[in-house]
Structures are given as structure tokens and as C-alpha cells.
Design a protein around this motif. Structure first.
Motif, mmCIF file in Angstrom:
data_model
loop_
_atom_site.group_PDB
_atom_site.id
_atom_site.type_symbol
_atom_site.label_atom_id
_atom_site.label_comp_id
_atom_site.label_asym_id
_atom_site.label_seq_id
_atom_site.Cartn_x
_atom_site.Cartn_y
_atom_site.Cartn_z
ATOM 1 N N SER A 143 -43.657 -0.852 -58.378
ATOM 2 C CA SER A 143 -44.195 -0.245 -59.599
ATOM 3 C C SER A 143 -43.264 0.835 -60.121
ATOM 4 N N ARG A 144 -42.732 1.660 -59.212
ATOM 5 C CA ARG A 144 -41.780 2.696 -59.635
ATOM 6 C C ARG A 144 -40.510 2.069 -60.207
ATOM 7 N N ILE A 161 -45.839 -2.353 -52.961
ATOM 8 C CA ILE A 161 -46.383 -2.412 -54.314
ATOM 9 C C ILE A 161 -46.026 -1.147 -55.082
ATOM 10 N N ASP A 162 -46.165 0.009 -54.433
ATOM 11 C CA ASP A 162 -45.829 1.283 -55.083
ATOM 12 C C ASP A 162 -44.343 1.356 -55.429
ATOM 13 N N ALA A 183 -41.184 0.819 -63.683
ATOM 14 C CA ALA A 183 -41.278 1.942 -64.619
ATOM 15 C C ALA A 183 -39.886 2.439 -64.995
#
Length: 89
Positions: free
Chosen positions: A58-59, A54-55, A62
Motif C-alpha cells: 500500500s505504501r 499488504i501495508d 501511494a
């Protein structure tokens, strides 16, 4: 996308979370709070297990948002782009 995968997994787990012999058929309603607690604990476990993914996603999103913003700054608003919602749904 990750939310849909978690929801699909939890939907598959819901029958397993319920007690094997439902007391409701014998005149007693099932304990909704216990079921909800089991559901939340499984969801927390799945979320913790998938947190690195998930992280990373997300990066990545972005970075893509930043790249799109820079592209639009360079090329101005002269492009006739469709909203993403019309492309995927």
C-alpha cells in the motif's frame, strides 16, 4: 494482487473447512453458519499473517501514485497515455 492470492488460498482451503462426513447426505442440511465462521476465521488468520506485506505494498502504491502525479504536473497533459486497465486486462 494480495486479494487474489488470499482468494486462491481460501479456495484451496474450502474443501478442508467442510466436515468430513456431510450430514446432508443423510437427510440433514449442513450448518452454513458454522462453515461461514470457519471460513472467516481462516481468512482473518491469513489477512493478519500477510498484513505487513499488504501495508508495504500500500505504501509503495501511494509513492507510485505521487510520482505519477508529479510527473504529469511537470510534463502536463500532453502525453497520450493508455489507461492501466487496458494494459493488464
Amino acid at each position: 494482487m494480495i486479494d487474489r492470492q488470499i482468494t486462491r488460498c481460501m479456495t484451496a482451503l474450502i474443501p478442508q473447512l467442510q466436515p468430513r462426513q456431510s450430514g446432508y447426505r443423510r437427510g440433514r442440511a449442513p450448518d452454513a453458519s458454522a462453515f461461514l465462521e470457519r471460513y472467516r476465521s481462516h481468512l482473518a488468520g491469513l489477512t493478519a499473517e500477510r498484513q505487513p506485506e499488504i501495508d508495504a505494498l500500500s505504501r509503495k502504491l501511494a509513492r507510485q501514485d505521487l510520482a505519477i502525479a508529479r510527473f504529469l504536473e511537470r510534463h502536463g497533459g500532453c502525453l497520450d497515455l493508455q489507461p492501466l486497465s487496458t494494459l493488464y486486462f
